[in-house]
Design an enzyme around this catalytic site. Structure first.
Site, PDB file in Angstrom:
ATOM      1  N   PHE A   1      -1.120 -25.502  47.378  1.00 29.55           N
ATOM      2  CA  PHE A   1      -0.117 -24.505  47.033  1.00 29.55           C
ATOM      3  C   PHE A   1       1.263 -25.129  47.109  1.00 29.55           C
ATOM      4  O   PHE A   1       1.754 -25.448  48.175  1.00 29.55           O
ATOM      5  CB  PHE A   1      -0.211 -23.280  47.931  1.00 29.55           C
ATOM      6  CG  PHE A   1       0.508 -22.118  47.321  1.00 29.55           C
ATOM      7  CD1 PHE A   1      -0.113 -21.357  46.345  1.00 29.55           C
ATOM      8  CD2 PHE A   1       1.823 -21.849  47.645  1.00 29.55           C
ATOM      9  CE1 PHE A   1       0.562 -20.323  45.720  1.00 29.55           C
ATOM     10  CE2 PHE A   1       2.507 -20.812  47.020  1.00 29.55           C
ATOM     11  CZ  PHE A   1       1.873 -20.055  46.059  1.00 29.55           C
TER      12      PHE A   1
ATOM     13  N   ASP B   1      -2.203 -23.731  35.789  1.00 31.96           N
ATOM     14  CA  ASP B   1      -3.098 -23.560  36.929  1.00 31.96           C
ATOM     15  C   ASP B   1      -4.463 -23.146  36.351  1.00 31.96           C
ATOM     16  O   ASP B   1      -5.242 -24.004  35.919  1.00 31.96           O
ATOM     17  CB  ASP B   1      -2.449 -22.493  37.820  1.00 31.96           C
ATOM     18  CG  ASP B   1      -3.077 -22.346  39.173  1.00 31.96           C
ATOM     19  OD1 ASP B   1      -4.125 -22.947  39.412  1.00 31.96           O
ATOM     20  OD2 ASP B   1      -2.532 -21.611  40.004  1.00 31.96           O
TER      21      ASP B   1
ATOM     22  N   ARG C   1      12.346 -21.450  45.346  1.00 33.62           N
ATOM     23  CA  ARG C   1      12.582 -22.000  44.000  1.00 33.62           C
ATOM     24  C   ARG C   1      13.716 -23.026  43.993  1.00 33.62           C
ATOM     25  O   ARG C   1      13.754 -23.894  43.136  1.00 33.62           O
ATOM     26  CB  ARG C   1      12.946 -20.877  43.024  1.00 33.62           C
ATOM     27  CG  ARG C   1      11.825 -19.900  42.730  1.00 33.62           C
ATOM     28  CD  ARG C   1      12.197 -19.040  41.526  1.00 33.62           C
ATOM     29  NE  ARG C   1      11.426 -17.816  41.417  1.00 33.62           N
ATOM     30  CZ  ARG C   1      10.256 -17.714  40.784  1.00 33.62           C
ATOM     31  NH1 ARG C   1       9.713 -18.767  40.229  1.00 33.62           N
ATOM     32  NH2 ARG C   1       9.622 -16.557  40.727  1.00 33.62           N
TER      33      ARG C   1
ATOM     34  N   GLU D   1       6.799 -24.959  30.522  1.00 30.12           N
ATOM     35  CA  GLU D   1       6.254 -24.278  31.692  1.00 30.12           C
ATOM     36  C   GLU D   1       6.440 -25.151  32.923  1.00 30.12           C
ATOM     37  O   GLU D   1       6.595 -26.365  32.814  1.00 30.12           O
ATOM     38  CB  GLU D   1       4.747 -24.042  31.499  1.00 30.12           C
ATOM     39  CG  GLU D   1       4.376 -22.610  31.136  1.00 30.12           C
ATOM     40  CD  GLU D   1       4.573 -21.613  32.266  1.00 30.12           C
ATOM     41  OE1 GLU D   1       5.352 -21.860  33.187  1.00 30.12           O
ATOM     42  OE2 GLU D   1       3.921 -20.561  32.201  1.00 30.12           O
ATOM     43  N   ASP D   2       6.387 -24.534  34.088  1.00 27.12           N
ATOM     44  CA  ASP D   2       6.438 -25.339  35.308  1.00 27.12           C
ATOM     45  C   ASP D   2       5.043 -25.820  35.709  1.00 27.12           C
ATOM     46  O   ASP D   2       4.896 -26.951  36.175  1.00 27.12           O
ATOM     47  CB  ASP D   2       7.109 -24.574  36.466  1.00 27.12           C
ATOM     48  CG  ASP D   2       6.501 -23.201  36.712  1.00 27.12           C
ATOM     49  OD1 ASP D   2       5.713 -22.725  35.872  1.00 27.12           O
ATOM     50  OD2 ASP D   2       6.814 -22.603  37.753  1.00 27.12           O
TER      51      ASP D   2
HETATM   52  C1  PRP Z   1       3.242 -19.200  37.229  1.00 25.58           C
HETATM   53  C2  PRP Z   1       3.649 -20.350  36.339  1.00 25.58           C
HETATM   54  C3  PRP Z   1       2.865 -20.115  35.094  1.00 25.58           C
HETATM   55  C4  PRP Z   1       1.598 -19.491  35.606  1.00 25.58           C
HETATM   56  C5  PRP Z   1       0.532 -20.520  35.658  1.00 25.58           C
HETATM   57  O1  PRP Z   1       4.039 -18.106  36.909  1.00 25.58           O
HETATM   58  O2  PRP Z   1       5.030 -20.339  36.070  1.00 25.58           O
HETATM   59  O3  PRP Z   1       3.518 -19.236  34.214  1.00 25.58           O
HETATM   60  O4  PRP Z   1       1.872 -18.986  36.910  1.00 25.58           O
HETATM   61  O5  PRP Z   1      -0.653 -19.965  36.114  1.00 25.58           O
HETATM   62  P1  PRP Z   1      -1.994 -19.876  35.264  1.00 25.58           P
HETATM   63  O6  PRP Z   1      -2.203 -21.195  34.569  1.00 25.58           O
HETATM   64  O7  PRP Z   1      -3.025 -19.616  36.320  1.00 25.58           O
HETATM   65  O8  PRP Z   1      -1.848 -18.753  34.301  1.00 25.58           O
HETATM   66  P2  PRP Z   1       4.274 -16.841  37.853  1.00 25.58           P
HETATM   67  O9  PRP Z   1       3.437 -15.712  37.330  1.00 25.58           O
HETATM   68  O10 PRP Z   1       4.082 -17.239  39.278  1.00 25.58           O
HETATM   69  O11 PRP Z   1       5.791 -16.476  37.532  1.00 25.58           O
HETATM   70  P3  PRP Z   1       7.143 -17.290  37.833  1.00 25.58           P
HETATM   71  O12 PRP Z   1       7.229 -18.397  36.825  1.00 25.58           O
HETATM   72  O13 PRP Z   1       8.223 -16.271  37.650  1.00 25.58           O
HETATM   73  O14 PRP Z   1       7.061 -17.821  39.252  1.00 25.58           O
END
Ligand code: PRP
Length: 179
Positions: free
Chosen positions: A151, A102, A164, A98-99
């Site tokens: 952010f 949160d 990105r 994962e990136d």
């Molecule tokens: C982001 C990120 C995680 C998630 C983390 O994805 O890549 O998957 O939010 O948030 P959380 O811990 O509050 O669940 P996003 O839905 O923005 O999709 P993306 O990776 O396509 O940008």
């Protein structure tokens, strides 16, 4: 620096160094085994591409896309599978990449979901961890950087699908997302 950024939080070089370290650590931990790396689209793509090039045990790749709704800075808590894995993970050593963690809702959901598919092992690797926003506990096995509740965009992370492609991880100016 990008005009929409307030500051550089993590530089391209710091990212590269840490990703290489994580790759070495993962290689040591999985010595003699094959890893099925599961990338979570789309944010993790850049991190995953760099990370796997520092892993020297055999690797297979697969991807999932999940969604919480809308182009907002907040996770709604509703997680939906948009794209599922193409292969069975039964008996495989699965590493979710994962990136960012949160609230933890996405990873908690993924971890619970994949655990039901009977992998031999299931671990989580995330580039960024924002513990200040956590709503549900998640055990992360490999973490690149702990970051404050700002952010951030770049290196795969977006705001409304933009930024990105930026090479550093940047803190966005509030006026950009408060418009
Ligand atoms: C982001 C990120 C995680 C998630 C983390 O994805 O890549 O998957 O939010 O948030 P959380 O811990 O509050 O669940 P996003 O839905 O923005 O999709 P993306 O990776 O396509 O940008």
């Amino acid at each position: 620096m990008h005009p929409d950024a307030r500051e550089v939080l993590i530089t391209e070089q710091q990212i590269a160094n840490r990703v290489a370290e994580l790759g070495r650590q993962i290689s040591r931990d999985y010595a003699g085994r094959e890893i099925l790396v599961v990338g979570i689209l789309k944010g993790a793509v850049l991190f995953l591409a760099d990370l796997v090039r520092h892993i020297d045990v055999p690797v297979r790749l697969d991807f999932m896309a999940v969604s919480s709704y809308g182009a907002t800075t907040d996770s709604s808590g509703v997680v939906q599978i948009i794209k599922d894995l193409e292969q069975s993970i039964e008996g495989r050593h699965v590493l979710i990449v994962e990136d960012i963690v949160d609230t933890g809702l996405t990873l908690k959901y993924l971890q619970d979901n994949l655990a039901t598919r009977r992998p031999a092992s299931l671990r989580i690797c995330t580039l960024l961890d924002k513990p200040g926003r956590r709503k549900v506990p998640v055990q992360v096995d490999y973490n690149g950087f702990v970051i404050p509740d700002e952010f951030v965009v770049g290196y795969g992370l977006d705001y409304a699908e933009r930024y990105r492609n930026l090479r550093d991880i940047l803190v966005l100016k509030p006026e950009v997302y408060q418009k």
